[in-house]
Write a protein that holds these residues in place. Structure first.
Motif, PDB file in Angstrom:
ATOM      1  N   GLU A 173       0.817  -1.220   0.000  1.00 15.42           N
ATOM      2  CA  GLU A 173       0.000   0.000   0.000  1.00 15.42           C
ATOM      3  C   GLU A 173       0.850   1.269   0.000  1.00 15.42           C
ATOM      4  OE1 GLU A 173      -2.760  -0.486   3.235  1.00 15.42           O
ATOM      5  OE2 GLU A 173      -3.754  -2.150   2.225  1.00 15.42           O
ATOM      6  N   ILE A 174       1.892   1.260  -0.827  1.00 15.51           N
ATOM      7  CA  ILE A 174       2.756   2.424  -0.981  1.00 15.51           C
ATOM      8  C   ILE A 174       2.261   3.228  -2.175  1.00 15.51           C
ATOM      9  CG2 ILE A 174       5.108   3.174  -1.533  1.00 15.51           C
ATOM     10  CD1 ILE A 174       6.051   0.615  -0.029  1.00 15.51           C
ATOM     11  N   GLU A 175       2.155   4.518  -2.006  1.00 20.79           N
ATOM     12  CA  GLU A 175       1.705   5.374  -3.094  1.00 20.79           C
ATOM     13  C   GLU A 175       2.691   5.293  -4.249  1.00 20.79           C
ATOM     14  OE1 GLU A 175       0.861   9.393  -1.913  1.00 20.79           O
ATOM     15  OE2 GLU A 175       0.196   8.697   0.052  1.00 20.79           O
ATOM     16  N   GLU A 176       2.148   5.134  -5.446  1.00 16.96           N
ATOM     17  CA  GLU A 176       2.980   4.994  -6.631  1.00 16.96           C
ATOM     18  C   GLU A 176       3.933   6.171  -6.810  1.00 16.96           C
ATOM     19  OE1 GLU A 176       2.450   3.936 -11.363  1.00 16.96           O
ATOM     20  OE2 GLU A 176       0.713   3.859 -10.039  1.00 16.96           O
ATOM     21  N   SER A 177       3.507   7.351  -6.426  1.00 17.70           N
ATOM     22  CA  SER A 177       4.338   8.547  -6.583  1.00 17.70           C
ATOM     23  C   SER A 177       5.590   8.514  -5.710  1.00 17.70           C
ATOM     24  CB  SER A 177       3.522   9.800  -6.266  1.00 17.70           C
ATOM     25  OG  SER A 177       3.093   9.789  -4.914  1.00 17.70           O
ATOM     26  N   ARG A 178       5.625   7.659  -4.694  1.00 19.12           N
ATOM     27  CA  ARG A 178       6.781   7.539  -3.806  1.00 19.12           C
ATOM     28  C   ARG A 178       7.823   6.547  -4.327  1.00 19.12           C
ATOM     29  NH1 ARG A 178       5.022   5.957   1.929  1.00 19.12           N
ATOM     30  NH2 ARG A 178       7.237   6.305   2.298  1.00 19.12           N
ATOM     31  N   ILE A 179       7.497   5.872  -5.427  1.00 18.61           N
ATOM     32  CA  ILE A 179       8.344   4.796  -5.921  1.00 18.61           C
ATOM     33  C   ILE A 179       9.127   5.251  -7.151  1.00 18.61           C
ATOM     34  CG2 ILE A 179       8.374   2.450  -6.831  1.00 18.61           C
ATOM     35  CD1 ILE A 179       5.673   2.039  -5.336  1.00 18.61           C
ATOM     36  N   ALA A 180      10.445   5.134  -7.049  1.00 19.40           N
ATOM     37  CA  ALA A 180      11.357   5.424  -8.157  1.00 19.40           C
ATOM     38  C   ALA A 180      12.545   4.470  -8.004  1.00 19.40           C
ATOM     39  CB  ALA A 180      11.823   6.871  -8.091  1.00 19.40           C
ATOM     40  N   PRO A 181      13.325   4.269  -9.059  1.00 23.44           N
ATOM     41  CA  PRO A 181      14.450   3.329  -8.952  1.00 23.44           C
ATOM     42  C   PRO A 181      15.387   3.609  -7.779  1.00 23.44           C
ATOM     43  CG  PRO A 181      14.091   3.887 -11.238  1.00 23.44           C
ATOM     44  CD  PRO A 181      13.180   4.787 -10.423  1.00 23.44           C
ATOM     45  N   GLY A 182      15.646   4.858  -7.463  1.00 28.19           N
ATOM     46  CA  GLY A 182      16.574   5.193  -6.390  1.00 28.19           C
ATOM     47  C   GLY A 182      15.953   5.300  -5.012  1.00 28.19           C
ATOM     48  N   THR A 183      14.667   5.005  -4.891  1.00 29.73           N
ATOM     49  CA  THR A 183      13.985   5.083  -3.603  1.00 29.73           C
ATOM     50  C   THR A 183      14.592   4.076  -2.630  1.00 29.73           C
ATOM     51  OG1 THR A 183      11.925   5.744  -4.680  1.00 29.73           O
ATOM     52  CG2 THR A 183      11.742   4.871  -2.451  1.00 29.73           C
ATOM     53  N   LEU A 184      14.944   4.563  -1.445  1.00 31.86           N
ATOM     54  CA  LEU A 184      15.511   3.703  -0.405  1.00 31.86           C
ATOM     55  C   LEU A 184      14.392   2.936   0.300  1.00 31.86           C
ATOM     56  CD1 LEU A 184      18.035   6.273   1.073  1.00 31.86           C
ATOM     57  CD2 LEU A 184      18.598   4.240  -0.269  1.00 31.86           C
ATOM     58  N   LEU A 185      14.553   1.640   0.392  1.00 29.40           N
ATOM     59  CA  LEU A 185      13.505   0.790   0.957  1.00 29.40           C
ATOM     60  C   LEU A 185      13.261   1.069   2.434  1.00 29.40           C
ATOM     61  CD1 LEU A 185      14.659  -2.457  -0.825  1.00 29.40           C
ATOM     62  CD2 LEU A 185      12.695  -1.042  -1.431  1.00 29.40           C
ATOM     63  N   VAL A 186      14.311   1.208   3.207  1.00 27.81           N
ATOM     64  CA  VAL A 186      14.169   1.409   4.649  1.00 27.81           C
ATOM     65  C   VAL A 186      13.896   2.880   4.961  1.00 27.81           C
ATOM     66  CG1 VAL A 186      15.332   1.243   6.883  1.00 27.81           C
ATOM     67  CG2 VAL A 186      15.600  -0.595   5.207  1.00 27.81           C
ATOM     68  N   ASP A 187      14.745   3.758   4.483  1.00 34.80           N
ATOM     69  CA  ASP A 187      14.649   5.177   4.839  1.00 34.80           C
ATOM     70  C   ASP A 187      13.446   5.883   4.219  1.00 34.80           C
ATOM     71  OD1 ASP A 187      16.960   4.854   6.305  1.00 34.80           O
ATOM     72  OD2 ASP A 187      18.261   5.608   4.715  1.00 34.80           O
ATOM     73  N   ASP A 188      13.144   5.575   2.953  1.00 28.77           N
ATOM     74  CA  ASP A 188      12.062   6.271   2.262  1.00 28.77           C
ATOM     75  C   ASP A 188      10.702   5.578   2.388  1.00 28.77           C
ATOM     76  OD1 ASP A 188      13.922   8.158   1.412  1.00 28.77           O
ATOM     77  OD2 ASP A 188      14.272   7.148  -0.508  1.00 28.77           O
ATOM     78  N   LEU A 189      10.715   4.242   2.426  1.00 32.63           N
ATOM     79  CA  LEU A 189       9.451   3.496   2.427  1.00 32.63           C
ATOM     80  C   LEU A 189       9.155   2.798   3.750  1.00 32.63           C
ATOM     81  CD1 LEU A 189       9.638   1.908  -1.143  1.00 32.63           C
ATOM     82  CD2 LEU A 189       8.576   4.072  -0.442  1.00 32.63           C
ATOM     83  N   ASP A 190      10.062   2.871   4.703  1.00 36.03           N
ATOM     84  CA  ASP A 190       9.880   2.244   6.024  1.00 36.03           C
ATOM     85  C   ASP A 190       9.655   0.735   5.950  1.00 36.03           C
ATOM     86  OD1 ASP A 190      10.135   4.719   7.362  1.00 36.03           O
ATOM     87  OD2 ASP A 190       8.024   5.170   6.963  1.00 36.03           O
ATOM     88  N   LEU A 191      10.299   0.072   5.001  1.00 36.36           N
ATOM     89  CA  LEU A 191      10.203  -1.377   4.909  1.00 36.36           C
ATOM     90  C   LEU A 191      11.258  -2.001   5.802  1.00 36.36           C
ATOM     91  CD1 LEU A 191       9.683  -1.833   1.063  1.00 36.36           C
ATOM     92  CD2 LEU A 191       7.953  -1.701   2.854  1.00 36.36           C
ATOM     93  N   ASP A 192      10.988  -3.226   6.286  1.00 41.87           N
ATOM     94  CA  ASP A 192      11.939  -3.918   7.144  1.00 41.87           C
ATOM     95  C   ASP A 192      12.251  -5.297   6.585  1.00 41.87           C
ATOM     96  OD1 ASP A 192       9.783  -5.582   7.802  1.00 41.87           O
ATOM     97  OD2 ASP A 192       9.359  -4.512   9.662  1.00 41.87           O
ATOM     98  N   SER A 193      13.014  -6.078   7.325  1.00 35.62           N
ATOM     99  CA  SER A 193      13.454  -7.386   6.831  1.00 35.62           C
ATOM    100  C   SER A 193      12.281  -8.328   6.571  1.00 35.62           C
ATOM    101  CB  SER A 193      14.446  -8.022   7.800  1.00 35.62           C
ATOM    102  OG  SER A 193      13.862  -8.179   9.074  1.00 35.62           O
ATOM    103  N   ILE A 194      11.239  -8.246   7.349  1.00 34.94           N
ATOM    104  CA  ILE A 194      10.045  -9.072   7.115  1.00 34.94           C
ATOM    105  C   ILE A 194       9.413  -8.681   5.780  1.00 34.94           C
ATOM    106  CG2 ILE A 194       7.745  -9.690   7.969  1.00 34.94           C
ATOM    107  CD1 ILE A 194      10.010 -10.742   9.732  1.00 34.94           C
ATOM    108  N   ASP A 195       9.389  -7.391   5.495  1.00 36.78           N
ATOM    109  CA  ASP A 195       8.858  -6.923   4.218  1.00 36.78           C
ATOM    110  C   ASP A 195       9.699  -7.434   3.048  1.00 36.78           C
ATOM    111  OD1 ASP A 195       6.769  -5.439   5.429  1.00 36.78           O
ATOM    112  OD2 ASP A 195       8.120  -3.746   5.743  1.00 36.78           O
ATOM    113  N   PHE A 196      11.019  -7.513   3.240  1.00 39.78           N
ATOM    114  CA  PHE A 196      11.888  -8.030   2.181  1.00 39.78           C
ATOM    115  C   PHE A 196      11.547  -9.485   1.885  1.00 39.78           C
ATOM    116  CE2 PHE A 196      15.639  -5.011   3.358  1.00 39.78           C
ATOM    117  CZ  PHE A 196      14.911  -3.935   2.890  1.00 39.78           C
ATOM    118  N   VAL A 197      11.305 -10.263   2.936  1.00 41.08           N
ATOM    119  CA  VAL A 197      10.925 -11.670   2.760  1.00 41.08           C
ATOM    120  C   VAL A 197       9.605 -11.749   1.992  1.00 41.08           C
ATOM    121  CG1 VAL A 197      10.218 -13.782   3.969  1.00 41.08           C
ATOM    122  CG2 VAL A 197      12.181 -12.465   4.794  1.00 41.08           C
TER     123      VAL A 197
END
Length: 81
Positions: free
Chosen positions: A19-43
């Motif tokens: 449920e991440i807004e499409e406008s927040r997603i770009a190739p250089g977007t940082l998964l942890v710092d910009d999107l607040d994803l964690d290791s469980i999300d990576f899995v």
């Protein structure tokens, strides 16, 4: 599958499953710092990627993933199998 197609699929997963807004997603977007994803999300991301990646995905490929482009680069070799 091209890297552009793979990027579109990864982006689709982030929008629909996380449920991440499409406008927040770009190739250089940082998964942890910009999107607040964690290791469980990576899995979860790897699990969802299995829908379009044939064969097994080595989790070691994701140890250095930091951006969305890193995900694409890590998954791309598996699409060529």
């Amino acid at each position: 599958m091209s890297k552009e197609e793979l990027y579109a699929k990864v982006k689709g997963i982030l929008v629909s499953e996380f449920e991440i807004e499409e406008s927040r997603i770009a190739p250089g977007t940082l998964l942890v710092d910009d999107l607040d994803l964690d290791s469980i999300d990576f899995v979860d991301m790897v699990s969802k990627s299995r829908e379009f990646i044939p064969g097994k995905i080595n989790p070691e490929s994701f140890k250095t993933v930091r951006t969305i482009q890193d995900i694409v680069d890590a998954l791309y070799p598996y699409t060529q199998a």
